[in-house]
Structures are given as C-alpha cells and as structure tokens.
Design an enzyme around this catalytic site. Structure first.
Site, PDB file in Angstrom:
ATOM      1  N   TYR A  31      -5.416  29.114 -60.122  1.00 34.90           N
ATOM      2  CA  TYR A  31      -4.119  28.816 -59.538  1.00 34.90           C
ATOM      3  C   TYR A  31      -4.214  27.609 -58.620  1.00 34.90           C
ATOM      4  CZ  TYR A  31       0.292  29.351 -57.061  1.00 34.90           C
ATOM      5  OH  TYR A  31       1.535  29.128 -56.532  1.00 34.90           O
ATOM      6  N   HIS A  70       3.037  26.653 -59.414  1.00 33.26           N
ATOM      7  CA  HIS A  70       4.489  26.692 -59.222  1.00 33.26           C
ATOM      8  C   HIS A  70       4.894  25.340 -58.643  1.00 33.26           C
ATOM      9  CE1 HIS A  70       3.368  30.990 -59.020  1.00 33.26           C
ATOM     10  NE2 HIS A  70       4.515  31.167 -59.626  1.00 33.26           N
TER      11      HIS A  70
END
Length: 108
Positions: A31, A70
């Site tokens: 991530y 994101h």
C-alpha cells in the site's frame, strides 16, 4: 518496518478480490499511503524513481500480489501520474477523505 507490505485479510475493501485474483499464492499487498514532491522539485522524475524502486521490491516478493493506493478524485495530476505508471481506477469510494470538515471521494 513501516514500508512492509500488509496482509490482505486486514484490508476491508471489497475490491481485494479484483486486485488479488489468486489470494492463496499472493498473500500480501503493498500500500502506498502518501507520495508527494515539493513543487520546485516536480518534473525531475523523483517520484517515478521512488515508485520504480518499490515495484522492484514488490516483484522480488513472490507473496506480494498487488500494489495499490487511494487518490483524491480532484487531483488530476496525481491520477495522470499513477496511470502513467500502470495503476488503474477500480472504484470510486465516497467520503473517503475528511479535510477541514469537508468530505471528498477517492479512487482506489
């Protein structure tokens, strides 16, 4: 180690199935939490070089099945940058960010 990939069972997103088609083989995800470049250093390839080094590490980890992030939907420059590096938008998540009391959507 703050740069260590996370185990995908900790990821609450329903998109895990889309991102990791073989979870028995690929039990880890990488991530990217935050990436930014100071304005006067943009356009010099620093962020690209950093991510390419991350991708090399990810490719060397046979358990890692995906890298993901994101990005806020209004940051067109960031979206273009990530898409240039091979990322794609899987879904839009409503109200993901809360900035100064204002809610903003993001792309996964």
């Amino acid at each position: 180690n703050t740069n260590a990939p996370i185990m995908h069972p900790k990821c609450k997103s329903k998109s895990v199935e889309l991102m990791v088609p073989n979870p028995q083989r690929h039990t880890r995800m990488f991530y990217i939490m935050t990436l930014g470049t100071v304005k006067e250093f943009r356009g010099r390839g620093l962020a690209t070089t950093l991510l390419e080094r991350c991708f090399t590490e990810i490719q060397n980890d046979i358990e890692c099945g995906v890298s993901y992030l994101h990005v806020i939907t209004y940051n067109r420059a960031a979206i273009q940058f990530y898409e240039k590096l091979g990322f794609s938008r899987l879904e839009e998540i409503e109200n993901y960010y809360l900035i100064d009391g204002q809610k903003y959507n993001c792309y996964l």
